[in-house]
Write a protein that holds these residues in place. Structure first.
Motif, PDB file in Angstrom:
ATOM      1  N   LEU A 208       0.823  -1.209   0.000  1.00  0.00           N
ATOM      2  CA  LEU A 208       0.000   0.000   0.000  1.00  0.00           C
ATOM      3  C   LEU A 208       0.858   1.260   0.000  1.00  0.00           C
ATOM      4  CD1 LEU A 208      -2.733  -1.085   2.541  1.00  0.00           C
ATOM      5  CD2 LEU A 208      -3.064  -0.636   0.106  1.00  0.00           C
ATOM      6  N   GLY A 209       2.054   1.175   0.585  1.00  0.00           N
ATOM      7  CA  GLY A 209       2.945   2.331   0.656  1.00  0.00           C
ATOM      8  C   GLY A 209       3.299   2.886  -0.710  1.00  0.00           C
ATOM      9  N   ALA A 210       3.403   2.007  -1.702  1.00  0.00           N
ATOM     10  CA  ALA A 210       3.710   2.479  -3.059  1.00  0.00           C
ATOM     11  C   ALA A 210       2.600   3.392  -3.561  1.00  0.00           C
ATOM     12  CB  ALA A 210       3.892   1.292  -4.001  1.00  0.00           C
ATOM     13  N   TYR A 211       1.366   3.066  -3.250  1.00  0.00           N
ATOM     14  CA  TYR A 211       0.244   3.898  -3.670  1.00  0.00           C
ATOM     15  C   TYR A 211       0.154   5.183  -2.850  1.00  0.00           C
ATOM     16  CZ  TYR A 211      -0.858   0.008  -6.564  1.00  0.00           C
ATOM     17  OH  TYR A 211      -0.768  -0.968  -7.519  1.00  0.00           O
ATOM     18  N   GLN A 212       0.552   5.112  -1.618  1.00  0.00           N
ATOM     19  CA  GLN A 212       0.586   6.320  -0.793  1.00  0.00           C
ATOM     20  C   GLN A 212       1.575   7.311  -1.391  1.00  0.00           C
ATOM     21  OE1 GLN A 212       1.522   5.697   3.342  1.00  0.00           O
ATOM     22  NE2 GLN A 212       1.669   7.872   3.747  1.00  0.00           N
ATOM     23  N   ARG A 213       2.745   6.813  -1.785  1.00  0.00           N
ATOM     24  CA  ARG A 213       3.739   7.694  -2.417  1.00  0.00           C
ATOM     25  C   ARG A 213       3.188   8.285  -3.711  1.00  0.00           C
ATOM     26  NH1 ARG A 213       6.760   3.687  -0.277  1.00  0.00           N
ATOM     27  NH2 ARG A 213       6.822   2.445  -2.164  1.00  0.00           N
TER      28      ARG A 213
ATOM     29  N   TYR B 282      -0.410  15.002  -5.150  1.00  0.00           N
ATOM     30  CA  TYR B 282      -0.808  16.204  -4.405  1.00  0.00           C
ATOM     31  C   TYR B 282       0.282  17.270  -4.453  1.00  0.00           C
ATOM     32  CZ  TYR B 282      -4.853  13.699  -2.577  1.00  0.00           C
ATOM     33  OH  TYR B 282      -6.029  13.018  -2.455  1.00  0.00           O
ATOM     34  N   ASP B 283       1.538  16.833  -4.392  1.00  0.00           N
ATOM     35  CA  ASP B 283       2.638  17.792  -4.497  1.00  0.00           C
ATOM     36  C   ASP B 283       2.605  18.501  -5.853  1.00  0.00           C
ATOM     37  OD1 ASP B 283       3.513  17.156  -1.960  1.00  0.00           O
ATOM     38  OD2 ASP B 283       5.137  15.834  -2.644  1.00  0.00           O
ATOM     39  N   ARG B 284       2.356  17.750  -6.927  1.00  0.00           N
ATOM     40  CA  ARG B 284       2.273  18.356  -8.260  1.00  0.00           C
ATOM     41  C   ARG B 284       1.092  19.320  -8.340  1.00  0.00           C
ATOM     42  NH1 ARG B 284       3.536  13.083  -9.763  1.00  0.00           N
ATOM     43  NH2 ARG B 284       1.395  12.663 -10.433  1.00  0.00           N
ATOM     44  N   LEU B 285      -0.020  18.935  -7.733  1.00  0.00           N
ATOM     45  CA  LEU B 285      -1.186  19.818  -7.708  1.00  0.00           C
ATOM     46  C   LEU B 285      -0.872  21.094  -6.933  1.00  0.00           C
ATOM     47  CD1 LEU B 285      -4.142  20.380  -8.375  1.00  0.00           C
ATOM     48  CD2 LEU B 285      -4.763  19.092  -6.311  1.00  0.00           C
ATOM     49  N   ASP B 286      -0.205  20.971  -5.794  1.00  0.00           N
ATOM     50  CA  ASP B 286       0.194  22.142  -5.014  1.00  0.00           C
ATOM     51  C   ASP B 286       1.073  23.070  -5.849  1.00  0.00           C
ATOM     52  OD1 ASP B 286      -1.182  21.338  -2.758  1.00  0.00           O
ATOM     53  OD2 ASP B 286       0.586  20.496  -1.754  1.00  0.00           O
ATOM     54  N   ASP B 287       2.044  22.480  -6.579  1.00  0.00           N
ATOM     55  CA  ASP B 287       2.929  23.279  -7.433  1.00  0.00           C
ATOM     56  C   ASP B 287       2.135  24.009  -8.510  1.00  0.00           C
ATOM     57  OD1 ASP B 287       5.040  22.357  -5.916  1.00  0.00           O
ATOM     58  OD2 ASP B 287       5.702  20.873  -7.400  1.00  0.00           O
TER      59      ASP B 287
END
Length: 105
Positions: A83-88, A94-99
């Motif tokens: 699941l961690g791979a999907y969390q990343r 979200y980081d790209r959206l923030d940018d």
């Protein structure tokens, strides 16, 4: 790996089994103790425990007449890593959206 992962997710799919694991996370318990909070029979709880045992999430010991159940968390680690791979993925999205939003401001 995938067979074990499939068994882990299948076992975790049921809310009663998740509640049993949560209880065992606080320490060993007998089938009777595990059945107390549920409106089901001890044989029904035993069936849930067999699913958890087959997935490697629970072990049953032997202590004289008592057969305490205990949590085995190892298989959940593999599920968490998967699941961690999907969390990343979502965090990066979200980081790209923030940018993008910062650029438009």
């Amino acid at each position: 790996m995938t067979v074990a992962l499939d068994a882990t997710f299948a076992a975790l799919a049921d809310p009663t089994r998740r509640a049993i694991l949560a209880r065992l996370g606080r320490g060993e318990a007998s089938v009777k103790e595990l059945a107390e909070p549920f409106a089901m029979t001890q044989p029904a709880i035993s069936k849930h425990l067999k699913v958890l045992e087959r997935a490697g999430l629970v072990e049953r010991g032997r202590d004289a007449q008592r057969r305490p159940c205990r949590l085995v968390a190892g298989p959940m680690r593999a599920a968490s890593e998967w699941l961690g791979a999907y969390q990343r993925f979502w965090e990066e999205s979200y980081d790209r959206l923030d940018d993008l939003l910062a650029e438009e401001s």
